[in-house]
Write a protein that holds these residues in place. Sequence first.
Motif, PDB file in Angstrom:
ATOM      1  N   ASP A 180      40.773  -5.238  25.183  1.00  0.00           N
ATOM      2  CA  ASP A 180      39.795  -4.722  26.138  1.00  0.00           C
ATOM      3  C   ASP A 180      40.426  -4.589  27.523  1.00  0.00           C
ATOM      4  OD1 ASP A 180      37.669  -4.490  24.363  1.00  0.00           O
ATOM      5  OD2 ASP A 180      37.097  -6.590  24.606  1.00  0.00           O
ATOM      6  N   ASP A 181      40.251  -3.425  28.132  1.00  0.00           N
ATOM      7  CA  ASP A 181      40.777  -3.201  29.477  1.00  0.00           C
ATOM      8  C   ASP A 181      39.855  -3.733  30.564  1.00  0.00           C
ATOM      9  OD1 ASP A 181      43.329  -1.384  29.489  1.00  0.00           O
ATOM     10  OD2 ASP A 181      42.065  -0.622  27.876  1.00  0.00           O
ATOM     11  N   VAL A 182      38.576  -3.794  30.283  1.00  0.00           N
ATOM     12  CA  VAL A 182      37.600  -4.303  31.246  1.00  0.00           C
ATOM     13  C   VAL A 182      36.688  -5.290  30.521  1.00  0.00           C
ATOM     14  CG1 VAL A 182      35.788  -3.746  32.900  1.00  0.00           C
ATOM     15  CG2 VAL A 182      37.632  -2.103  32.483  1.00  0.00           C
ATOM     16  N   VAL A 183      36.509  -6.462  31.126  1.00  0.00           N
ATOM     17  CA  VAL A 183      35.598  -7.461  30.565  1.00  0.00           C
ATOM     18  C   VAL A 183      34.610  -7.839  31.664  1.00  0.00           C
ATOM     19  CG1 VAL A 183      35.354  -9.671  29.396  1.00  0.00           C
ATOM     20  CG2 VAL A 183      37.454  -8.330  29.094  1.00  0.00           C
ATOM     21  N   PHE A 184      33.345  -7.520  31.447  1.00  0.00           N
ATOM     22  CA  PHE A 184      32.304  -7.767  32.443  1.00  0.00           C
ATOM     23  C   PHE A 184      31.705  -9.160  32.271  1.00  0.00           C
ATOM     24  CE2 PHE A 184      32.299  -3.171  31.655  1.00  0.00           C
ATOM     25  CZ  PHE A 184      32.433  -2.678  32.952  1.00  0.00           C
ATOM     26  N   GLY A 185      31.578  -9.884  33.371  1.00  0.00           N
ATOM     27  CA  GLY A 185      30.848 -11.144  33.362  1.00  0.00           C
ATOM     28  C   GLY A 185      29.377 -10.856  33.614  1.00  0.00           C
ATOM     29  N   VAL A 186      28.516 -11.237  32.680  1.00  0.00           N
ATOM     30  CA  VAL A 186      27.096 -10.899  32.742  1.00  0.00           C
ATOM     31  C   VAL A 186      26.254 -12.176  32.704  1.00  0.00           C
ATOM     32  CG1 VAL A 186      25.215  -9.607  31.663  1.00  0.00           C
ATOM     33  CG2 VAL A 186      27.555  -8.729  31.540  1.00  0.00           C
ATOM     34  N   ARG A 191      46.168  -1.019  33.895  1.00  0.00           N
ATOM     35  CA  ARG A 191      45.910   0.421  33.844  1.00  0.00           C
ATOM     36  C   ARG A 191      44.491   0.759  34.283  1.00  0.00           C
ATOM     37  NH1 ARG A 191      45.037   3.124  27.885  1.00  0.00           N
ATOM     38  NH2 ARG A 191      43.444   1.708  27.073  1.00  0.00           N
ATOM     39  N   ALA A 192      43.528  -0.127  33.977  1.00  0.00           N
ATOM     40  CA  ALA A 192      42.160   0.093  34.440  1.00  0.00           C
ATOM     41  C   ALA A 192      42.090  -0.039  35.959  1.00  0.00           C
ATOM     42  CB  ALA A 192      41.205  -0.893  33.776  1.00  0.00           C
ATOM     43  N   LEU A 193      42.821  -1.002  36.503  1.00  0.00           N
ATOM     44  CA  LEU A 193      42.842  -1.208  37.945  1.00  0.00           C
ATOM     45  C   LEU A 193      43.497  -0.029  38.648  1.00  0.00           C
ATOM     46  CD1 LEU A 193      42.059  -3.139  40.150  1.00  0.00           C
ATOM     47  CD2 LEU A 193      44.198  -4.389  39.786  1.00  0.00           C
ATOM     48  N   GLN A 194      44.570   0.479  38.093  1.00  0.00           N
ATOM     49  CA  GLN A 194      45.228   1.649  38.680  1.00  0.00           C
ATOM     50  C   GLN A 194      44.326   2.879  38.626  1.00  0.00           C
ATOM     51  OE1 GLN A 194      48.787   1.581  36.269  1.00  0.00           O
ATOM     52  NE2 GLN A 194      49.992   0.561  37.866  1.00  0.00           N
ATOM     53  N   ALA A 195      43.564   2.999  37.539  1.00  0.00           N
ATOM     54  CA  ALA A 195      42.609   4.107  37.450  1.00  0.00           C
ATOM     55  C   ALA A 195      41.523   3.967  38.507  1.00  0.00           C
ATOM     56  CB  ALA A 195      41.990   4.152  36.056  1.00  0.00           C
ATOM     57  N   LEU A 196      41.067   2.728  38.738  1.00  0.00           N
ATOM     58  CA  LEU A 196      40.023   2.488  39.737  1.00  0.00           C
ATOM     59  C   LEU A 196      40.498   2.837  41.136  1.00  0.00           C
ATOM     60  CD1 LEU A 196      37.220   1.306  40.544  1.00  0.00           C
ATOM     61  CD2 LEU A 196      38.383  -0.905  40.784  1.00  0.00           C
ATOM     62  N   ILE A 197      41.676   2.356  41.507  1.00  0.00           N
ATOM     63  CA  ILE A 197      42.132   2.575  42.890  1.00  0.00           C
ATOM     64  C   ILE A 197      42.613   4.003  43.124  1.00  0.00           C
ATOM     65  CG2 ILE A 197      42.714   0.146  43.199  1.00  0.00           C
ATOM     66  CD1 ILE A 197      45.622   0.813  42.801  1.00  0.00           C
ATOM     67  N   SER A 198      42.660   4.809  42.067  1.00  0.00           N
ATOM     68  CA  SER A 198      42.960   6.227  42.265  1.00  0.00           C
ATOM     69  C   SER A 198      41.745   6.987  42.794  1.00  0.00           C
ATOM     70  CB  SER A 198      43.423   6.863  40.950  1.00  0.00           C
ATOM     71  OG  SER A 198      42.356   6.955  40.013  1.00  0.00           O
ATOM     72  N   ILE A 227      34.907   4.250  34.430  1.00  0.00           N
ATOM     73  CA  ILE A 227      36.305   4.501  34.064  1.00  0.00           C
ATOM     74  C   ILE A 227      36.418   4.859  32.587  1.00  0.00           C
ATOM     75  CG2 ILE A 227      38.554   3.406  33.765  1.00  0.00           C
ATOM     76  CD1 ILE A 227      38.025   1.862  36.329  1.00  0.00           C
ATOM     77  N   GLY A 228      35.715   4.117  31.740  1.00  0.00           N
ATOM     78  CA  GLY A 228      35.632   4.500  30.334  1.00  0.00           C
ATOM     79  C   GLY A 228      36.628   3.859  29.388  1.00  0.00           C
ATOM     80  N   PHE A 229      37.511   2.987  29.867  1.00  0.00           N
ATOM     81  CA  PHE A 229      38.441   2.306  28.969  1.00  0.00           C
ATOM     82  C   PHE A 229      37.682   1.286  28.110  1.00  0.00           C
ATOM     83  CE2 PHE A 229      41.990   3.090  32.247  1.00  0.00           C
ATOM     84  CZ  PHE A 229      42.383   4.249  31.593  1.00  0.00           C
ATOM     85  N   PRO A 230      38.292   0.814  27.005  1.00  0.00           N
ATOM     86  CA  PRO A 230      37.619  -0.180  26.154  1.00  0.00           C
ATOM     87  C   PRO A 230      37.135  -1.385  26.960  1.00  0.00           C
ATOM     88  CG  PRO A 230      39.600   0.621  25.071  1.00  0.00           C
ATOM     89  CD  PRO A 230      39.613   1.211  26.455  1.00  0.00           C
TER      90      PRO A 230
END
Length: 322
Positions: free
Chosen positions: A127-133, A175-182, A197-200
């Motif tokens: 997973d590229d992004v893991v949300f704390g909920v 890679r998710a962070l680089q996509a975000l700061i772009s 962003i849409g990554f897993p």
Amino acid sequence: MAKDNEITLALVVPCYNEEAVLHDTTAKLSEVLNAMETDGSISSGKIIYVDDGSRDATWQIIKQLSAESNRIIGLKLAHNVGHQNALWAGLEAAAEMKFNATVSIDADLQDDIHVIADMVKRFAEGDDVVFGVRRERKTDTFFKRFTAQSFYRTMSWMGGEIIYNHADFRLMSLRALQALISHPERNLFLRGMVKSIGFPSSCVYYDRKERLAGESKYPLKKMLNFAFDGITSFSVKPLRLISSLGISCMLVSAAFIVYGLYRYITHSVIEGWTSLMLSLWFIGGAILTSLGIIGEYIGKIYCEVKRRPRYFIEETTASTKP
């Protein structure tokens, strides 16, 4: 995706007047990182503190902590730029230092730091992004709970992508962070931007705690401003609602015209100011509200086209001891 023993982890912690909690926060976060290094979940971990123009001894404490341990990295912003921009500064620093994974968390540690290990595990699994909920909002007052739930429902209704009961406690891969700061925009609403962003991705659930010390940095006024920024940053539906309101007013006015003509023809006109004044106040209020909403969007465009820097870094720390 990096193997478990190759994971380098950064914890980004924006700070504003957090002198009361910094020592405890550092001890608790260091304990979590030490445990993950010991069990091999990560190869190394750092804590990146971002001082968002604090007026107390926050920066002096960060400098002291950094001098005592090479685990601590400090960034001092030249001016208070707000939580989202301060968080962005820390994320950019983590991306520049090429950490495999970055977790953002507030300094008060109301978010459960023990689920960071679960986040890293999800990251190692792909997973590229893991949300704390948050599971629930027992620690909130009725008013805060009601307004927060209303905000998430409104954002969903407006078409914004947002995770219910998720704030800014999350893990992001490099890679998710680089996509975000772009993303070039200056009007930041990270909760929506990261989701888009849409990554897993996946979610981990936890129970929110009381603050270690100090007071909340999000009073009602800031919460309302943040909610309105979120809505106007991710949806044009308010603009469409203005059109719907205008059409509704025209239909109501047409109905009143037909009714007035009927009363005139039947010679039963009743003179008075009530209906006239109500109509004027309603239409005037609708116009002013519409202009306000349009003005908010124009203001955002104004901020974007100026392309001013989000922040300036006044000072950084370098760790000097192991």
